[in-house]
Design an enzyme around this catalytic site. Structure first.
Site, short mmCIF file in Angstrom:
data_model
loop_
_atom_site.label_atom_id
_atom_site.label_comp_id
_atom_site.label_asym_id
_atom_site.label_seq_id
_atom_site.Cartn_x
_atom_site.Cartn_y
_atom_site.Cartn_z
CB THR A 178 -0.94 0.01 1.21
OG1 THR A 178 -1.71 -1.20 1.22
CG2 THR A 178 -1.89 1.20 1.16
CE LYS A 237 -4.58 -2.25 0.81
NZ LYS A 237 -5.39 -3.20 1.59
CE LYS A 271 1.48 2.43 5.04
NZ LYS A 271 1.05 1.60 3.88
#
Length: 295
Positions: A94, A170, A239
């Protein structure tokens, strides 16, 4: 296929094992050699460097963040330098949209293929080869690595020829998961303080209007206060929310809920919960209402 696999964390180790189970030849690299040894016991070839894992048809990176992907890709003995012309780098990490664009250009200039293929699913889904793969890249490159996706997932969604599209999807999906965790946590804090059993409450939700995997999985973790071991650490949750905010800023799309979630994750990390599962962010409301802190 001859496949290199870089990054044997909770997800990567399971994905690499399923590639072995499907009959592929896997050469594995990880900074922690004990994880490589565990996979070698299942039939993988151990690599002592990134370059050694890049000598086959495809190399897959499954790493924690942009910095880790950049380090293994752009280093002197990294993926770009070692991958043969015509071979494909599949990034299942990711990562930011910006890094996906940079990787696409760099691999094209090197005569290599690049496919973004992040996945949806927790470690248990990875172990069962039940991930959902979100892929994007040049059609020839996607076609070449489809056997990889078939070995690790239950379904692959191809979103076009620009790899960054898969990364944006995503990121948006993880933002939605975090939104569900926060809202379910707030609702459970409300009914729980009034004496309603959280598991009974969850059973009601998932048997009526909210019968979806994200509610069953994360609602279950919240109902059981089960935040260790972390399937996906809270630090990574922060994150990913920040990646969503960055993408929103670049596209001039306001994401007010993402801004709230960033602050919620910062609260969890600031109070000692960084290594808990990211679902623990949903327990903050109960803590603020007088329950024990999830850490």
């Amino acid at each position: 296929m001859k496949i290199g696999f870089i990054g044997l964390g909770n997800m990567g180790a399971a994905m690499a094992a399923n590639l072995l189970n499907a009959g592929h030849e896997v050469t594995a690299y990880n900074r922690s050699p004990d994880k490589v040894a565990a996979l070698a016991a299942k039939g993988a070839r151990p690599a002592t460097s990134v370059a050694e894992a890049c000598r086959g048809d495809v190399v897959i990176t499954m790493l924690a963040n942009d910095e880790a992907v950049q380090a293994v890709t752009f280093g002197a003995d990294g993926v770009l330098a070692a991958l043969p012309a015509g071979a494909v780098h599949v990034s299942s990490s990711t990562i930011s949209v910006d890094l996906a664009e940079r990787l696409t250009q760099a691999h094209a200039e090197a005569g290599q293929g690049f496919v973004s293929a992040p996945v949806f699913g927790r470690p248990e889904a990875a172990a069962a080869a039940k991930l959902f793969v979100v892929a994007a890249g040049a059609q020839a490159a996607v076609d070449a690595v489809t056997p990889v996706f078939d070995a690790v997932g239950q379904r692959t969604f191809v979103l076009g020829v620009e790899p960054k599209a898969a990364n944006l999807v995503k990121i948006s999906g993880n933002f939605l998961i975090a939104s569900v965790i926060e809202s379910v946590g707030e609702a459970m804090a409300l009914v729980g303080k009034a004496g309603v059993d959280k598991q009974q409450y969850l059973d009601l939700l998932t048997s009526t209007l909210f019968d979806a995997p994200v509610y069953r999985t994360y609602g279950g973790l919240l109902a059981r206060d089960q935040f260790t071991p972390a399937g996906f650490a809270a630090t990574l949750g922060l994150k990913d929310v920040k990646l969503a905010l960055s993408a929103g800023e670049a596209l001039q799309v306001p994401l007010p809920v993402a801004s709230l979630l960033r602050d919620r994750f910062l609260t969890l990390l600031a109070t000692g919960g960084g290594e808990l599962d990211w679902s623990a962010v949903g327990a903050l409301s109960a803590w603020e209402a007088g329950a024990d802190h999830p850490a």
